[in-house]
Design an enzyme around this catalytic site. Structure first.
Site, mmCIF file in Angstrom:
data_model
loop_
_atom_site.group_PDB
_atom_site.id
_atom_site.type_symbol
_atom_site.label_atom_id
_atom_site.label_comp_id
_atom_site.label_asym_id
_atom_site.label_seq_id
_atom_site.Cartn_x
_atom_site.Cartn_y
_atom_site.Cartn_z
ATOM 1 N N ARG A 190 44.153 35.000 39.681
ATOM 2 C CA ARG A 190 45.437 35.696 39.819
ATOM 3 C C ARG A 190 45.202 37.196 39.816
ATOM 4 O O ARG A 190 44.196 37.685 39.299
ATOM 5 C CB ARG A 190 46.392 35.303 38.698
ATOM 6 C CG ARG A 190 45.950 35.712 37.289
ATOM 7 C CD ARG A 190 46.353 37.115 36.883
ATOM 8 N NE ARG A 190 46.339 37.294 35.442
ATOM 9 C CZ ARG A 190 46.192 38.477 34.849
ATOM 10 N NH1 ARG A 190 45.972 39.567 35.550
ATOM 11 N NH2 ARG A 190 46.226 38.561 33.530
ATOM 12 N N GLU B 6 55.606 40.022 34.324
ATOM 13 C CA GLU B 6 55.038 41.239 33.722
ATOM 14 C C GLU B 6 54.786 42.325 34.775
ATOM 15 O O GLU B 6 54.787 43.516 34.472
ATOM 16 C CB GLU B 6 53.741 40.870 33.002
ATOM 17 C CG GLU B 6 53.153 41.994 32.190
ATOM 18 C CD GLU B 6 51.836 41.571 31.532
ATOM 19 O OE1 GLU B 6 51.773 40.462 30.961
ATOM 20 O OE2 GLU B 6 50.880 42.364 31.601
ATOM 21 N N ARG C 191 52.788 38.599 40.687
ATOM 22 C CA ARG C 191 51.477 38.041 40.371
ATOM 23 C C ARG C 191 51.162 37.076 41.503
ATOM 24 O O ARG C 191 51.985 36.224 41.842
ATOM 25 C CB ARG C 191 51.519 37.272 39.047
ATOM 26 C CG ARG C 191 51.624 38.187 37.813
ATOM 27 C CD ARG C 191 50.258 38.706 37.411
ATOM 28 N NE ARG C 191 50.299 39.717 36.377
ATOM 29 C CZ ARG C 191 50.041 39.487 35.072
ATOM 30 N NH1 ARG C 191 49.773 38.269 34.656
ATOM 31 N NH2 ARG C 191 50.060 40.477 34.199
ATOM 32 N N CYS D 201 50.636 47.129 32.764
ATOM 33 C CA CYS D 201 49.765 47.327 31.618
ATOM 34 C C CYS D 201 48.457 47.974 32.068
ATOM 35 O O CYS D 201 47.806 47.474 32.975
ATOM 36 C CB CYS D 201 49.478 45.965 30.980
ATOM 37 S SG CYS D 201 48.405 46.093 29.552
ATOM 38 N N THR E 218 45.666 47.848 30.979
ATOM 39 C CA THR E 218 44.464 47.008 30.859
ATOM 40 C C THR E 218 44.248 46.186 32.129
ATOM 41 O O THR E 218 43.196 45.610 32.327
ATOM 42 C CB THR E 218 44.569 46.013 29.676
ATOM 43 O OG1 THR E 218 45.624 45.098 29.939
ATOM 44 C CG2 THR E 218 44.836 46.729 28.382
ATOM 45 N N ARG F 100 42.190 38.124 37.264
ATOM 46 C CA ARG F 100 41.695 37.235 36.211
ATOM 47 C C ARG F 100 41.332 35.920 36.871
ATOM 48 O O ARG F 100 42.172 35.200 37.406
ATOM 49 C CB ARG F 100 42.758 37.012 35.128
ATOM 50 C CG ARG F 100 42.173 36.331 33.881
ATOM 51 C CD ARG F 100 43.149 36.327 32.710
ATOM 52 N NE ARG F 100 44.060 35.212 32.740
ATOM 53 C CZ ARG F 100 43.794 33.985 32.252
ATOM 54 N NH1 ARG F 100 42.632 33.737 31.694
ATOM 55 N NH2 ARG F 100 44.700 33.023 32.325
ATOM 56 N N ARG G 287 40.881 31.675 26.275
ATOM 57 C CA ARG G 287 42.277 31.389 25.947
ATOM 58 C C ARG G 287 42.425 29.889 25.749
ATOM 59 O O ARG G 287 41.517 29.121 26.056
ATOM 60 C CB ARG G 287 43.211 31.845 27.078
ATOM 61 C CG ARG G 287 43.170 33.339 27.328
ATOM 62 C CD ARG G 287 44.180 33.789 28.388
ATOM 63 N NE ARG G 287 44.117 35.245 28.552
ATOM 64 C CZ ARG G 287 44.952 35.953 29.293
ATOM 65 N NH1 ARG G 287 45.924 35.360 29.960
ATOM 66 N NH2 ARG G 287 44.830 37.255 29.385
ATOM 67 N N GLU H 226 47.424 32.299 27.368
ATOM 68 C CA GLU H 226 47.293 33.297 26.313
ATOM 69 C C GLU H 226 48.087 32.867 25.075
ATOM 70 O O GLU H 226 49.203 32.349 25.192
ATOM 71 C CB GLU H 226 47.846 34.623 26.840
ATOM 72 C CG GLU H 226 47.242 35.826 26.164
ATOM 73 C CD GLU H 226 47.596 37.120 26.895
ATOM 74 O OE1 GLU H 226 48.422 37.099 27.831
ATOM 75 O OE2 GLU H 226 47.040 38.157 26.509
HETATM 76 P P1 ADP Z 1 47.880 35.041 33.280
HETATM 77 O O1 ADP Z 1 48.606 36.054 32.477
HETATM 78 O O2 ADP Z 1 46.530 35.457 33.720
HETATM 79 O O3 ADP Z 1 48.677 34.493 34.417
HETATM 80 P P2 ADP Z 1 48.327 33.158 31.096
HETATM 81 O O4 ADP Z 1 47.330 33.071 29.983
HETATM 82 O O5 ADP Z 1 49.625 33.835 30.852
HETATM 83 O O6 ADP Z 1 47.567 33.803 32.318
HETATM 84 O O7 ADP Z 1 48.571 31.691 31.638
HETATM 85 C C1 ADP Z 1 49.497 31.397 32.669
HETATM 86 C C2 ADP Z 1 49.441 29.926 33.057
HETATM 87 O O8 ADP Z 1 48.297 29.686 33.870
HETATM 88 C C3 ADP Z 1 49.289 28.966 31.861
HETATM 89 O O9 ADP Z 1 50.079 27.823 32.090
HETATM 90 C C4 ADP Z 1 47.821 28.600 31.920
HETATM 91 O O10 ADP Z 1 47.515 27.366 31.310
HETATM 92 C C5 ADP Z 1 47.596 28.542 33.402
HETATM 93 N N1 ADP Z 1 46.174 28.631 33.778
HETATM 94 C C6 ADP Z 1 45.322 29.664 33.598
HETATM 95 N N2 ADP Z 1 44.085 29.382 34.063
HETATM 96 C C7 ADP Z 1 44.149 28.117 34.567
HETATM 97 C C8 ADP Z 1 43.205 27.250 35.209
HETATM 98 N N3 ADP Z 1 41.952 27.628 35.457
HETATM 99 N N4 ADP Z 1 43.650 26.030 35.582
HETATM 100 C C9 ADP Z 1 44.928 25.637 35.362
HETATM 101 N N5 ADP Z 1 45.851 26.405 34.781
HETATM 102 C C10 ADP Z 1 45.483 27.643 34.382
HETATM 103 MG MG MG Z 2 50.283 36.098 31.153
#
Ligand code: ADP
Ligand code: MG
Length: 365
Positions: free
Chosen positions: A118, A218, A222, A269, A271, A278, A306, A311
């Site tokens: 993402r 956020e 995304r 953010c 960061t 990510r 995570r 997160e």
């Molecule tokens: P971000 O802020 O990078 O989008 P979050 O930690 O807020 O990540 O998670 C957002 C959603 O994405 C959550 O439901 C998480 O479980 C899912 N997720 C993150 N990585 C994976 C992955 N490799 N496979 C499946 N789901 C994922």
């Molecule tokens: Mg997030």
């Protein structure tokens, strides 16, 4: 504001552990105190999370693109600290959205359950979530939905605004890891970025739910590419193609992403700036996750851990979300490769442990 001095308005920090507190001197604050960005953003808007939250955080947000330069003193200091060295003459490398150069990108599916990449993107000329108005937020939504309607073939899909979703539909999408939840974290809450929820928020996705766009969470958006299994090559290829097409479709309508030659792509953010990328896997490590060295190994390999639902959640059945820790100073391709190599090493260790052998020689120093 003008009737009071900067000194009179300086925050009181007590047990606060954030990076703004570390770097914000009264002299620095005074210099920035009366500056206002073209959208009316003040330094107080940007440092508000540092005042309202005492925990270990960065404590800084951008209210608009110009926040990064208008309040350069505090942004530069925090960026340098958080990104472990990023001086005012350092430059983030140009984008590298090219999946052809990845190596070993088909990951072992015995361990890797799913892959996801993402990034965050912001639309130039519109305020970021901490300072955005309802009208601007709706304009972000309109601009994105308009551009996304132009995607073709496997990438073509549909927009689902939260306002028109049933609670059951919303819950299912969250449980399936496709959709965001209403943010409760300090960054969003203390910067007042969760106002007007769910106005203007939604998710766009293609039919297979392998290419997804979150609208007005956020960041303005995304962009996510994900699928079950271990094919990171395929996930990154779709991420690169989709992202470039969205950018092209937006440009055709006179809109651009916020981007700086020095800082890369700009997000809410600080960061997340640079690539905003990510790259994560859901990886099951029954043995290694029980080794006392696990957390340390993950950090040494420049990764972040995570839980299974993202997160601030816990791992279920030893399935962890592992991703690149940094977003700045390397390219998109380099961060994806770092994750592939790092997870490859963890799997090698897991196999050793399964065979009852030592991993001592594999543990990074
Ligand atoms: P971000 O802020 O990078 O989008 P979050 O930690 O807020 O990540 O998670 C957002 C959603 O994405 C959550 O439901 C998480 O479980 C899912 N997720 C993150 N990585 C994976 C992955 N490799 N496979 C499946 N789901 C994922
Ligand atoms: Mg997030």
């Amino acid at each position: 504001m003008s009737t009071f001095t900067a000194q009179q308005n300086f925050p009181i920090y007590t047990t606060h552990q954030n990076k703004v507190r570390t770097h914000l001197t009264p002299e620095m604050y005074e210099k920035m105190y009366k500056r206002v960005t073209p959208n009316g953003v003040t330094v107080d808007k940007c440092i508000q999370p540092s005042v309202d939250y005492t925990g270990k955080i960065v404590g800084l947000v951008a209210g608009d693109e110009e926040s990064y330069t208008t309040f350069n003193e505090i942004f530069d200091a925090v960026l340098d600290d958080h990104h472990l060295g990023f001086s005012t003459t350092d430059k983030h490398p140009p984008p590298e959205l090219d999946a052809s150069k990845l190596v070993n990108a088909k990951m072992d599916e015995k361990y890797v359950k799913s892959c996801r990449i993402r990034t965050g993107r912001s639309i130039r000329g519109l305020c970021l979530p901490p300072a955005i108005s309802r009208a601007e937020r709706r304009e972000v939504e309109r601009t994105l939905v308009d551009a996304l309607a132009g995607l073709k073939g496997d990438l073509s899909g549909k927009y689902y605004p939260l306002l028109k979703m049933t609670p059951e539909e919303e819950k299912q999408l969250i449980e399936d890891h496709f959709l965001f939840q209403k943010p409760t974290g300090h960054l969003m809450v203390n910067s007042n970025a969760v106002r007007d929820w769910p106005d203007g928020r939604g998710i766009w996705h293609n039919n297979n739910k392998t290419f997804l766009i979150w609208v007005n969470e956020e960041d303005h958006c995304r962009v996510i590419s994900m699928q079950q299994g271990g094919d990171m090559q395929g996930v990154f290829a779709r991420f690169c193609t989709g992202l470039k097409e969205i950018e092209g479709l937006m440009k055709a309508k006179g809109r651009q992403f916020m981007w700086s030659e020095r800082l890369g792509y700009l997000c809410t953010c600080p960061t997340n700036i640079g690539t905003g990328l990510r790259c994560s896997v859901h990886v099951q490590l029954h043995k290694l996750s029980k080794d006392a060295r696990f957390d340390d190994i993950v950090v040494k390999l420049k990764m972040q851990k995570r839980g299974t639902a993202g997160e601030h959640t816990a791992a279920v059945d030893d399935v962890y979300d592992l991703s690149n820790a940094a977003r700045l100073k390397s390219t998109e391709r380099e961060f994806v490769q770092l994750l592939i190599d790092g997870v490859g090493k963890l799997i090698e260790m897991e196999k050793r442990l399964e065979a009852g052998k030592s991993i001592d020689d594999l543990v990074p120093k």
